[in-house]
Design a protein around this motif. Sequence first.
Motif, mmCIF file in Angstrom:
data_model
loop_
_atom_site.group_PDB
_atom_site.id
_atom_site.type_symbol
_atom_site.label_atom_id
_atom_site.label_comp_id
_atom_site.label_asym_id
_atom_site.label_seq_id
_atom_site.Cartn_x
_atom_site.Cartn_y
_atom_site.Cartn_z
ATOM 1 N N ASP A 1 0.829 -1.213 0.000
ATOM 2 C CA ASP A 1 0.000 0.000 0.000
ATOM 3 C C ASP A 1 0.858 1.256 0.000
ATOM 4 N N ALA B 1 2.425 1.864 -3.350
ATOM 5 C CA ALA B 1 1.428 2.381 -4.305
ATOM 6 C C ALA B 1 1.185 3.864 -4.044
ATOM 7 N N ASN B 2 1.064 4.225 -2.762
ATOM 8 C CA ASN B 2 0.824 5.629 -2.410
ATOM 9 C C ASN B 2 1.970 6.535 -2.819
ATOM 10 N N LEU C 1 4.184 6.020 -5.145
ATOM 11 C CA LEU C 1 4.333 6.134 -6.597
ATOM 12 C C LEU C 1 3.321 7.103 -7.189
ATOM 13 N N SER C 2 2.188 7.276 -6.461
ATOM 14 C CA SER C 2 1.178 8.197 -7.002
ATOM 15 C C SER C 2 1.570 9.661 -6.784
ATOM 16 N N LEU C 3 2.494 9.898 -5.857
ATOM 17 C CA LEU C 3 2.960 11.277 -5.613
ATOM 18 C C LEU C 3 3.934 11.692 -6.701
ATOM 19 N N PRO C 4 4.070 13.016 -6.963
ATOM 20 C CA PRO C 4 5.101 13.452 -7.910
ATOM 21 C C PRO C 4 6.487 13.085 -7.372
ATOM 22 N N SER D 1 8.558 13.365 -3.322
ATOM 23 C CA SER D 1 9.078 12.256 -2.503
ATOM 24 C C SER D 1 10.562 12.454 -2.242
#
Length: 931
Positions: free
Chosen positions: A530, A533-534, A536-539, A543
């Motif tokens: 999880d 996945a979270n 990777l969804s951020l720019p 990160s």
Amino acid sequence: IPAFVLAGLFVHCVFLVSIFDIYFSSPLVHGMTPQQTPLPPPAKRLVLFVADGLRADSLYELNSNNTPQAPYLRGILENNGSWGISHTRVPTESRPGHVALIAGFYEDVSAVAKGWKENPVEFDSVFNESKYTWSWGSPDILPMFAKGATGDHVYTFCYTAESEDFGAQDAAKLDMWVFDHVKSFFNSSRGNQTLFSALNEEKVVLFLHLLGIDTNGHAHRPNSREYKENIKTVDEGVKEIASMIDNFYGNDGKTAFILTSDHGMTDWGSHGAGHPSETLTPLIVWGAGVNYPQKVTSQFFEDNFLKEWKLENLKRLDVNQADIAPLMASLIGVPFPLNSVGTLPLEYLNNSAHFKAESMFTNAVQILEQFKVKMSQKKETTLSFLFTPFKPLSDSEQINFLKKTRLYIQQQKYDEAVSLCKTLINLALEGLSYYHTYDRLFLGLSIAMSFVGWTTYVILVIIKTHTNLTKTVQTNNKESAVLFYGFAIVGMIIAFFLLVQTCPWTYYIYCLLPVPVWYAVVREFSVIQDLAANLLSLPMSQSIGFLLVCTLGIEILVFSFFYRSTLTIGLLVFAGWPVITQLWVQAKTKALIWTLLCVLLAIFPLMPVVGREPNIALVIATGLLTLLISCFSLTSLCKSKNKYRSNEDLKVYFYQMLSIALSTYVVSSTHDSLENKQGLPVLNQIISWMTLVSSSVLPLLSPTFLFQRLFSILLSLMSTYLLLSTGYEALFPLVLSGLMFVWINMEQEALQHYGLSLKPKLAAFNFAYATDITQFRQLHLDDIRRSFFFIFFIVTAFFGTGNIASVNSFDPASVYCFVTVFSPFVMGGLLVLKVVIPFVLVSCAFEAVQVTTQLSSKSLFLIVLVISDIMALHFFFLVKDYGSWLDIGTSISHYVLVMSLTIFMMLMNGLAQLLTTQRLELPRRTKHHST
């Protein structure tokens, strides 16, 4: 989660203890046979003077009018004997110093826990090998050599422990006691036939331990008149004893004399670390079998002492402290102490080349014996196909060395024999250290794996229970069973390997710990998915930026352990925090005060370490300033016609202000009394101890409203801290707590800024009712910054006024209001208390921040845990057991500090909750108590 807390405590205790097993286990081995030089010795008896705490430069340097500090000893080294500097090792304390001198090995760190008094490890010494030893001096030192001796031929005469008073009249009387007792001992022997004949035996040692110089150095600093006068006293005493002994034995020329010191002392009167003023001690040897002064035209040393001391033309012979034990053994012809690692300093001996070669050979064989025992021990506990021996000293090489040396001695090629022996000694010492650190890499990797696993697990727990990043998924029972069996099998294989090699039980803990830790991590695999996945969804830039900021923050913390000034940089960045985050727009005054206090606090890490320059006037000024501030606060409290106060509460504040006034008075009067050598006044001592006891109870009587309770805690701790202060550090908790008050306010503003809560009224906030679980919220990214602020303030509380990591930055003068008689544990306890007080202030403020920002203390605490564990892993790899002893000591204490920081923060968290939420009700107050 009690189970989680217990697991955490266990894991951290293992991490903490492991470093002593991996880096600092006792190097001693037992079961060697004693080695003795076959030729007759030059001396029948040896007199050893140890001037405790005497620095080399204090003894050798000339006064302003070019006269020597110690005329008799200066005369000896110019006309009769040999001299040099003995280089000691850290810890520069009395016990390890004497062990190195008399037993010839450097005491391992396992002696720390014993307070350096009892014998944690049995060892052999020159005294034990002698026929008779008589010793006079301190009850801290003499008994440990008598206790380790076989039979009863080591006699001790000590004064009482109470005599070692830093605040009393001149401590030189401790040395006078020793000299007088030695004289009367020799006088009485003329009428005692048994004693007289014992004194006329061969292999006799007389040991005079002179503690006056050390005590005067602690009390008045080494540059004081008292310290220098004490050196003169010792010089005259040595002169009288030497001539009396020569007369007693009819000037038979069979007495050897050695004068040295166990450690030096810093300019501010402490010792324990590795500053040259602590590790350079004098060595002067004269009498039977000792070389006369050797005239030279030039000699090269890296320091410039020879010029300063006007001794350029006399050969200076430097030794390591442990080399003195073989020197004594060789002079009176006793076996070298079994555990000695010293090399005989041949240049001190005035004897035939044959005698020197034989003595050197004995020395080499004695060290080789230790190597053999160590090797066979390691061989027995390692599987033969895993064992890698120390190549340069294989069995055939050893035989080869010994045969060659014997041959050279028979052919009278003595110089070749000596140089071969020196090579053999160096190889044997290398080999000893090789086998001693044989398992290090393997244990270190195990611990590092546990570290990484544990930190990962804590991060997963935070994400799973305190954020809404993860979806709850049911785990498949079949999968978890397979996992469990897989890890169990791995554990069994490891245990089997350890069992076959008969490893110590601690190895099982270190090597098996990674198994359950990583099992717990792998079980949370769904959380990892999880999270990935979270993320990777951020720019990407966000990160990476976040990671960089985190790394930079942690690196700043790590650096601050080495360079205090890093804290200044951090605090200046903090000062700009309201501007960076636009907080100042909504709270201009608070932001301004925050910036000002950050800048003020940033000055402290740039100041010299505490205790170098006592400044009592500053302490008194701080006391008055605290009184002034508390008057203002009280008047404002009285003016506010609120329902939050009662007259009873004002009484508590009044008592606390009185106690601050008393502390200020005690500090100044104790200082004057000690200046005039009148000792510590009893009344002052009683007031000090009463203040200490009452300061833990008084805050509990005050109301539990946020600022009132925190203010009461500050007043109480401040009165104790004043008593323990000697200079500018008295201001430190005042500025720190000012910043903490503003911090609590700023965090409120930050909450509103991020739209996380409405603005509660801080003044009306009550600790006692703050634990309503329903109001807790989930974690937000800003909470990581909150935890970082907390750790940063904790580290600032530690290093703001000095480097706690170094033993010698403690100044014994800071406990003189409580105790002046030397007692390591009471003094240590008070010094620890002094370190803990700023700590408690920060913890209480953090408690307030948690409560007012509606966070469960658990979630914030877990973030703190992760940050400090990452720091600890850093320090684990920075621990060294080589290089200058200062580096070694500092690297251990850094690691221990960070590890105990976590355990300590758990305790502090509890203490802060107790101090802020509990309230003691006095029985008669019930009728007009209003909430």
